[in-house]
Structure formats: structure tokens, C-alpha cells
Design a protein around this motif. Structure first.
Motif, PDB file in Angstrom:
ATOM      1  N   VAL A 190       0.850  -1.190   0.000  1.00  0.00           N
ATOM      2  CA  VAL A 190       0.000   0.000   0.000  1.00  0.00           C
ATOM      3  C   VAL A 190       0.888   1.242   0.000  1.00  0.00           C
ATOM      4  O   VAL A 190       1.792   1.380   0.830  1.00  0.00           O
ATOM      5  N   TRP A 191       0.620   2.147  -0.934  1.00  0.00           N
ATOM      6  CA  TRP A 191       1.394   3.387  -1.036  1.00  0.00           C
ATOM      7  C   TRP A 191       0.705   4.455  -0.210  1.00  0.00           C
ATOM      8  O   TRP A 191      -0.465   4.749  -0.397  1.00  0.00           O
ATOM      9  N   ASN A 192       1.473   5.058   0.712  1.00  0.00           N
ATOM     10  CA  ASN A 192       0.921   6.048   1.630  1.00  0.00           C
ATOM     11  C   ASN A 192       1.265   7.479   1.248  1.00  0.00           C
ATOM     12  O   ASN A 192       1.285   8.362   2.104  1.00  0.00           O
ATOM     13  N   GLY A 193       1.549   7.713  -0.027  1.00  0.00           N
ATOM     14  CA  GLY A 193       1.881   9.060  -0.485  1.00  0.00           C
ATOM     15  C   GLY A 193       3.375   9.251  -0.606  1.00  0.00           C
ATOM     16  O   GLY A 193       4.186   8.346  -0.350  1.00  0.00           O
ATOM     17  N   SER A 194       3.774  10.449  -1.008  1.00  0.00           N
ATOM     18  CA  SER A 194       5.181  10.718  -1.309  1.00  0.00           C
ATOM     19  C   SER A 194       6.088  10.540  -0.106  1.00  0.00           C
ATOM     20  O   SER A 194       7.287  10.300  -0.249  1.00  0.00           O
ATOM     21  N   GLU A 195       5.530  10.643   1.095  1.00  0.00           N
ATOM     22  CA  GLU A 195       6.349  10.485   2.293  1.00  0.00           C
ATOM     23  C   GLU A 195       6.547   9.016   2.660  1.00  0.00           C
ATOM     24  O   GLU A 195       7.196   8.702   3.657  1.00  0.00           O
ATOM     25  N   SER A 196       5.964   8.104   1.887  1.00  0.00           N
ATOM     26  CA  SER A 196       6.062   6.678   2.192  1.00  0.00           C
ATOM     27  C   SER A 196       7.508   6.208   2.171  1.00  0.00           C
ATOM     28  O   SER A 196       8.345   6.732   1.420  1.00  0.00           O
ATOM     29  N   LYS A 197       7.762   5.186   2.946  1.00  0.00           N
ATOM     30  CA  LYS A 197       9.063   4.536   2.940  1.00  0.00           C
ATOM     31  C   LYS A 197       8.875   3.126   2.410  1.00  0.00           C
ATOM     32  O   LYS A 197       8.112   2.332   2.965  1.00  0.00           O
ATOM     33  N   ILE A 198       9.542   2.816   1.312  1.00  0.00           N
ATOM     34  CA  ILE A 198       9.453   1.477   0.730  1.00  0.00           C
ATOM     35  C   ILE A 198      10.281   0.531   1.591  1.00  0.00           C
ATOM     36  O   ILE A 198      11.477   0.757   1.815  1.00  0.00           O
ATOM     37  N   THR A 199       9.644  -0.522   2.078  1.00  0.00           N
ATOM     38  CA  THR A 199      10.303  -1.439   3.012  1.00  0.00           C
ATOM     39  C   THR A 199      10.506  -2.838   2.451  1.00  0.00           C
ATOM     40  O   THR A 199      11.318  -3.593   2.977  1.00  0.00           O
ATOM     41  N   LYS A 200       9.761  -3.201   1.417  1.00  0.00           N
ATOM     42  CA  LYS A 200       9.897  -4.555   0.861  1.00  0.00           C
ATOM     43  C   LYS A 200      11.294  -4.710   0.276  1.00  0.00           C
ATOM     44  O   LYS A 200      11.729  -3.930  -0.574  1.00  0.00           O
ATOM     45  N   GLN A 201      12.025  -5.736   0.722  1.00  0.00           N
ATOM     46  CA  GLN A 201      13.428  -5.894   0.352  1.00  0.00           C
ATOM     47  C   GLN A 201      13.620  -6.083  -1.151  1.00  0.00           C
ATOM     48  O   GLN A 201      14.619  -5.641  -1.712  1.00  0.00           O
ATOM     49  N   THR A 202      12.661  -6.729  -1.801  1.00  0.00           N
ATOM     50  CA  THR A 202      12.784  -6.925  -3.247  1.00  0.00           C
ATOM     51  C   THR A 202      12.597  -5.636  -4.028  1.00  0.00           C
ATOM     52  O   THR A 202      12.856  -5.609  -5.236  1.00  0.00           O
ATOM     53  N   ALA A 203      12.150  -4.588  -3.361  1.00  0.00           N
ATOM     54  CA  ALA A 203      11.910  -3.312  -4.040  1.00  0.00           C
ATOM     55  C   ALA A 203      12.950  -2.263  -3.654  1.00  0.00           C
ATOM     56  O   ALA A 203      12.785  -1.093  -3.976  1.00  0.00           O
ATOM     57  N   ILE A 204      14.034  -2.681  -2.978  1.00  0.00           N
ATOM     58  CA  ILE A 204      15.101  -1.762  -2.581  1.00  0.00           C
ATOM     59  C   ILE A 204      16.366  -2.127  -3.346  1.00  0.00           C
ATOM     60  O   ILE A 204      16.825  -3.277  -3.292  1.00  0.00           O
ATOM     61  N   LEU A 205      16.912  -1.165  -4.068  1.00  0.00           N
ATOM     62  CA  LEU A 205      18.081  -1.406  -4.912  1.00  0.00           C
ATOM     63  C   LEU A 205      19.254  -0.554  -4.465  1.00  0.00           C
ATOM     64  O   LEU A 205      19.073   0.519  -3.885  1.00  0.00           O
ATOM     65  N   LYS A 206      20.450  -1.023  -4.777  1.00  0.00           N
ATOM     66  CA  LYS A 206      21.635  -0.190  -4.691  1.00  0.00           C
ATOM     67  C   LYS A 206      21.808   0.540  -6.019  1.00  0.00           C
ATOM     68  O   LYS A 206      21.344   0.075  -7.059  1.00  0.00           O
ATOM     69  N   TRP A 207      22.488   1.678  -5.958  1.00  0.00           N
ATOM     70  CA  TRP A 207      22.721   2.432  -7.184  1.00  0.00           C
ATOM     71  C   TRP A 207      23.442   1.548  -8.205  1.00  0.00           C
ATOM     72  O   TRP A 207      24.392   0.847  -7.886  1.00  0.00           O
ATOM     73  N   GLY A 208      22.986   1.618  -9.451  1.00  0.00           N
ATOM     74  CA  GLY A 208      23.616   0.872 -10.534  1.00  0.00           C
ATOM     75  C   GLY A 208      22.959  -0.445 -10.835  1.00  0.00           C
ATOM     76  O   GLY A 208      23.198  -1.026 -11.903  1.00  0.00           O
ATOM     77  N   GLU A 209      22.131  -0.974  -9.913  1.00  0.00           N
ATOM     78  CA  GLU A 209      21.439  -2.227 -10.180  1.00  0.00           C
ATOM     79  C   GLU A 209      20.376  -2.034 -11.257  1.00  0.00           C
ATOM     80  O   GLU A 209      19.634  -1.053 -11.238  1.00  0.00           O
ATOM     81  N   ALA A 210      20.315  -2.974 -12.173  1.00  0.00           N
ATOM     82  CA  ALA A 210      19.294  -2.922 -13.230  1.00  0.00           C
ATOM     83  C   ALA A 210      17.956  -3.391 -12.670  1.00  0.00           C
ATOM     84  O   ALA A 210      17.901  -4.187 -11.732  1.00  0.00           O
TER      85      ALA A 210
END
Length: 581
Positions: free
Chosen positions: A167-187
Motif C-alpha cells: 500500500v502506497w501512503n503518499g510521497s512520504e512513504s518509505k518502501i520497506t519490501k526488500q525486493t523493491a530496494i536497490l543499490k545504485w547501478g542495479e538494473a
């Protein structure tokens, strides 16, 4: 058993099965080159059967709270599994809160009424409720409301439990699902948009223009399929510890042929001292009413940034050897593939009177083709080892093109603080781009560059594409009877050699001679070209220093500079040597 009871029992059984499985499974795939591609697991959903012909899945969920209201929204993808046109069922979509309260979402005025065979459509729902507290969504259900009986009859057809991370809680949301967190440069890919396009972040930098400060994010898009693809609509927001900055895509419509690569640039207006800690990849959703359209963005991925990314850069900068071709990005269409770009000189000169240093860089453009090629107006930038960026000022005028099988030299100047030693400098090359009212720079290359010493060895001055050897010099005074003042003449015996591959013209850098008296006051100067009309030649030359002194001064100092005019009209000087009599 009657049909109503059968339907109710089937619904209970389906709901129980859904509760035992993840509603938004994360997917991962491998790129053809075995580079890991991260799929946006946030907001992904399996398909669920709503009727014999219809399957549904959740594309987006919104629960955005502000001070006095909460916006609840959902985008449902509806798929027609049959072989004929199927009407979109007019079921109510209801969201249930953790506190037991249920809200019915309103359908968009532009929701489709039917779905073609073996195809899909998107249904948008949105409602604003007067709640000042934070609410949590627990599940979502499709309800058939029969108004033809009294009292009305409600049948829950399908219930989907909701994971808080979906569930997206607006622009202030923090994405917590690990599969949706990337390091810079990851495709990554965006399966929620049904797109096979693969994306890779390649550059982030800050730009200061007359309209303000912006951070530009450069994303490479690759089409790995055998069919032409359109890059889906997505955006990027910059996140600091306390604020979110919304970005605008410079290229609104991008299509890719099979195997093709292109760049997409997102311009994020920000403040001068803004340093993003991460970026959110977001996608737009629309909801239409009778009076207008409401648009909101839903976060899909979070890209983590290293500290100081916008200034230090996030691409590894290789060591560079002067005089060798710069390795330009293969995707760029700005510099033709048959043109080599090389950095021939980089010097830093102290300007003691002005309190800053000047760096001068000279780039050689070599045309390897059989036809003239326009000279690309490359933008350059020097970045210090602690992350301070200094934009280059290109020489004001150049030739229009480079002739075949020849080279041309273009100079750039950089104003540096007096404390800058030149150690650990990085050079970035950019192309200047514009799309509508949005302008931005696109990275062409980056490298660690060495700074040359300004030592004059054996009176040999390096003024590429020239070597100027000073065999002898002398300074003499001339009394001008008419002006009743002294002028001075500098006599030089020179050997001048030129790199014959480089074409020269009236726009080449010149030599500037400045005469100073015993008190250090400038009393005369003269500018002499190394090419074109009025240039200096091999052998002996006499140069008037255009002084108008009432008395004969001694000792005198002559400073010799290389000089050119920058693109803003400023005079750039690099000290070459000093004569003291």
C-alpha cells in the motif's frame, strides 16, 4: 444446495486460500548477459478469478493521509479470459480498515465498460474520507449489490488480504519490501506496468542554471525483446532525510527498437544544499470525475545512493592518460562514432591578484571520416576529490566543422578556489540537451585526469598545438617625442613548431604579453596570434607593448600568457613564463 449458498461457500473457501498465500509475490529474473535484473516487487499481484470469464489483479493501492482527510484509491487490472467481448461487471470495490470500518471506493468516470477477448483493461477507483487519523488497510473486496430486491442484497464475491508493504501512503512513504530496494547501478524492470524494458541508473549530478538548481538523474533503457517497445510512463522522486522532491521526465515519449538502448533523464528541482539519500521510482495513476482528472503517483522501487552522489558521482572514474581517445558512452548520439575526443593539456594557474586559480583544458577532436563533421559543443566539468564541481567555460568561437582526416582544438576554462591543488581531479564530459522547457546535461564520459606542471623547460612553451621555443629575448625602451613618453619593445627569437594534424584558424588561442613596472603596476600589453592574420613567425620578431610611461622604468617584468575568450565573454589567461630585466 441453492446457487446462493454455493457462491457464498466458494467465496469463503477462496478467501481462506488467499489468506494462506502472499498477495504480492516478488519475482526475479536474469538478464540475457547474466546481470541480475531486479523486478519491482512492490505492488505486484497474482491474478484471481472473479467470474468464469474475468480475472483481476491489483496494480496499485493508495492510502494517502493529510491533516484533515484521507485519500483511498485502487487500480485494478481486469482480464477477459474468454473468446468474446465481455462486459465489465458493475461490482462495488470496498476497502476494509484495521479498525473494522469499510469504505466503498468510487469508480473513475473513464473506466471501460467492456473488455475485448483475451485482453485486459485497468479500472481506477478513488474516494476521499474525512478522517484526521492514520488508517491501515486490511483487505479489499468485490461486492455484488442487487438493488432489485428489498432489502437490497449484497454478495461478497472475492476478498483479497493486503500486505502493508503493498500500500502506497503518499510521497512520504518509505518502501520497506526488500525486493523493491536497490543499490545504485542495479538494473531493474517494472512488471507492474507490463513492460519488458530493462532500466539501469548511470549518472546523477547537480546543475545550477538561471532558473534554479536541479538534480539530473540519467537512466539507461534497454529493449531486450525482438519487438519494438514503448518505454512506460514512470518518474523519479528524490528523498532526503526530511523531504521529498518530485522529478519531471525530460523525454515524455521514448520508443526502442529490438536491442536498442536510449537514455531517459529526470530533472528534479531542488535546493543548492540538497543531498538525496535515495530515489523513489514512481508510476502515475489517473482518476477521472465529471469535472476533471485527479493524478497521483505510486512508489515502485527505492534506489539507495552513496553519500555525496550528486557531486562526487556514482560511476567509477578510470585513470586517464593525456593524449589518448576518451572512451565515450556508446549510446550517445551527440559525438559521431568516427570522431575521437582526447584531452591534450590540463594546467592550473594561480591568479594571485584575483584570489582564485584558473584551470585550462584543451580537447582535440579528430575526424576519422571522409567528410566534414560539425564540431560538437561538448560541456565539461571538473570535480575535486572532495566533491566540488566546477563547470567549464568553452571558448567563445570555433570553426563550424572539422575537415576529413584532421583535428581541431577547443579550449575550456575553470575557475577554481585558490586552495585547489589539482590532486585527484575528475573530468566529466556532457552533451547539452533540451526537451520543451526542460534543459539538462547527459553524461558522455568520466575519468580521473592528471594536471600538468607549469614548468618551462629549456625556454620551451607548451601551447598546444604549438611548441614555442624562446632562443633569446630582450627589452628596449623607445622615447616617443610626440607623446613625450616611453614605449617598450620586446624582441624575441623563436622556434615555433606545430602539430600538423591540427587545423588552425583565427579562433585559436593567442599569446598575451603584459609589462609591469617596478611597483608591479601594469603599464602596457600586447596580444599576438599564433595563427591567422597578424600571427607571430619563426625567427626574430619585435612586439610593441603599447606602454605610455612618463619615465624610464627599471627593472621591468614581462609576463607571457596564453589567452582566449570564454563563452560568457570573459578573458581567460594562463601564465606561461616571466621575463625579468
Amino acid at each position: 444446495m441453492n446457487n446462493t449458498m454455493k457462491k457464498t461457500l466458494a467465496t469463503i473457501a477462496l478467501s481462506a486460500a488467499l489468506l494462506s498465500t502472499a498477495a504480492f509475490p516478488a519475482l526475479a529474473s536474469e538478464a540475457p548477459n547474466n546481470e541480475k535484473i531486479v523486478n519491482s516487487g512492490a505492488n505486484m499481484s497474482a491474478s484471481y478469478k472473479l467470474s468464469d470469464a474475468i480475472e483481476v489483479e491489483i496494480k496499485s493501492l493508495l492510502n494517502e493521509h493529510d491533516s484533515d482527510a484521507t485519500k483511498l484509491g485502487a487500480v485494478i487490472r481486469i482480464k477477459n479470459m474468454s473468446g468474446k467481448v465481455t462486459r465489465v461487471p458493475e461490482y462495488e470495490l470496498r476497502v476494509h480498515m484495521a479498525d473494522g470500518i469499510t469504505y466503498t471506493l468510487q469508480p473513475s468516470a473513464k473506466n471501460p465498460k467492456s473488455v475485448q477477448p483475451k485482453s485486459q483493461q485497468e479500472l481506477s477507483y478513488l474516494s476521499t474520507v474525512d478522517r484526521s487519523d492514520n488508517v491501515v488497510l486490511s483487505d479489499l473486496s468485490f461486492v455484488d449489490v442487487n438493488l432489485e430486491v428489498y432489502p437490497k442484497k449484497e454478495t461478497t464475491l472475492l476478498t483479497l488480504p493486503l500486505d502493508a508493504s503493498s500500500v502506497w501512503n503518499g510521497s512520504e512513504s518509505k518502501i520497506t519490501k526488500q525486493t523493491a530496494i536497490l543499490k545504485w547501478g542495479e538494473a531493474f524492470t517494472l512488471p507492474s506496468l507490463r513492460s519488458p524494458i530493462q532500466f539501469s541508473p548511470v549518472d546523477i549530478h547537480k546543475e545550477i542554471t538561471a532558473t534554479g538548481v536541479s538534480t539530473v538523474v540519467q537512466i539507461q533503457a534497454v529493449n531486450p525483446t525482438s519487438e519494438r517497445q514503448t518505454v512506460p510512463g514512470f518518474g523519479i522522486d528524490g528523498k532526503t532525510e526530511s523531504k521529498v522532491y518530485s522529478g519531471n521526465r525530460a523525454e515524455t515519449t521514448v520508443t526502442l527498437d529490438p536491442g536498442e538502448k536510449k537514455y531517459i533523464h529526470i530533472v528534479i528541482p531542488s535546493d543548492l544544499d540538497t543531498e538525496f539519500s535515495s530515489l523513489n521510482v514512481v508510476t502515475p495513476e489517473k482518476f477521472a470525475t465529471a469535472t476533471g482528472e485527479d493524478t497521483y503517483r505510486v512508489g515502485r522501487l527505492n534506489i539507495l545512493l552513496p553519500t555525496g552522489a550528486a557531486t562526487l558521482g556514482v560511476i567509477p572514474a578510470p585513470d586517464y592518460k593525456l593524449g589518448t581517445p576518451v572512451k565515450l558512452d556508446s549510446t550517445n548520439k551527440f559525438v559521431p562514432t568516427n570522431v575521437d575526443v582526447s584531452l591534450e593539456e590540463l594546467h592550473i594557474t594561480k591568479n594571485e591578484d584575483d584570489g582564485f586559480n584558473t584551470a585550462v583544458a584543451k580537447f582535440k577532436l579528430t575526424n576519422n571520416s571522409d567528410r566534414p563533421i560539425p564540431i560538437p559543443a561538448i560541456q565539461t566539468e571538473l570535480v575535486s576529490k572532495d566533491g566540488y564541481a566546477y563547470a567549464g567555460s568553452r571558448q567563445a568561437k570555433t570553426a563550424f566543422s572539422v575537415v576529413p582526416k584532421a583535428s581541431y582544438v577547443v579550449s575550456y576554462a575553470y575557475a577554481l578556489p585558490s586552495s585547489e591543488t589539482g590532486e585527484g581531479l575528475k573530468m566529466n564530459l556532457y552533451s547539452k540537451q533540451a526537451s520543451g522547457d526542460i534543459s539538462y546535461k547527459s553524461l558522455l564520459a568520466t575519468a580521473k585526469v592528471p594536471v600538468q606542471k607549469n614548468d618551462v623547460i629549456n625556454n620551451n612553451l607548451k601551447v598546444y598545438p604549438y611548441d614555442v621555443k624562446i632562443n633569446n629575448w630582450s627589452l628596449s625602451a623607445l622615447y616617443q617625442q610626440g607623446n613625450m613618453a616611453y614605449n617598450y619593445r620586446l624582441k624575441l627569437d623563436l622556434d615555433i613548431t606545430q602539430d600538423k594534424q591540427v587545423t588552425v584558424d583565427a579562433f585559436n588561442n593567442k599569446l598575451l604579453f603584459e609589462l609591469f613596472d617596478t611597483a608591479g603596476k601594469l603599464v602596457g600589453n600586447s596580444t599576438i596570434a599564433l595563427s591567422g592574420e597578424g600571427r607571430i613567425y619563426n625567427g626574430t620578431s619585435a612586439i610593441s607593448l603599447n606602454a605610455n610611461s612618463e619615465q624610464l622604468d627599471f627593472p621591468l617584468t614581462v609576463k607571457v600568457f596564453e589567452t582566449f575568450t570564454g563563452e560568457s565573454g570573459e578573458t581567460v589567461k594562463r601564465l606561461l613564463t616571466t621575463f625579468k630585466q
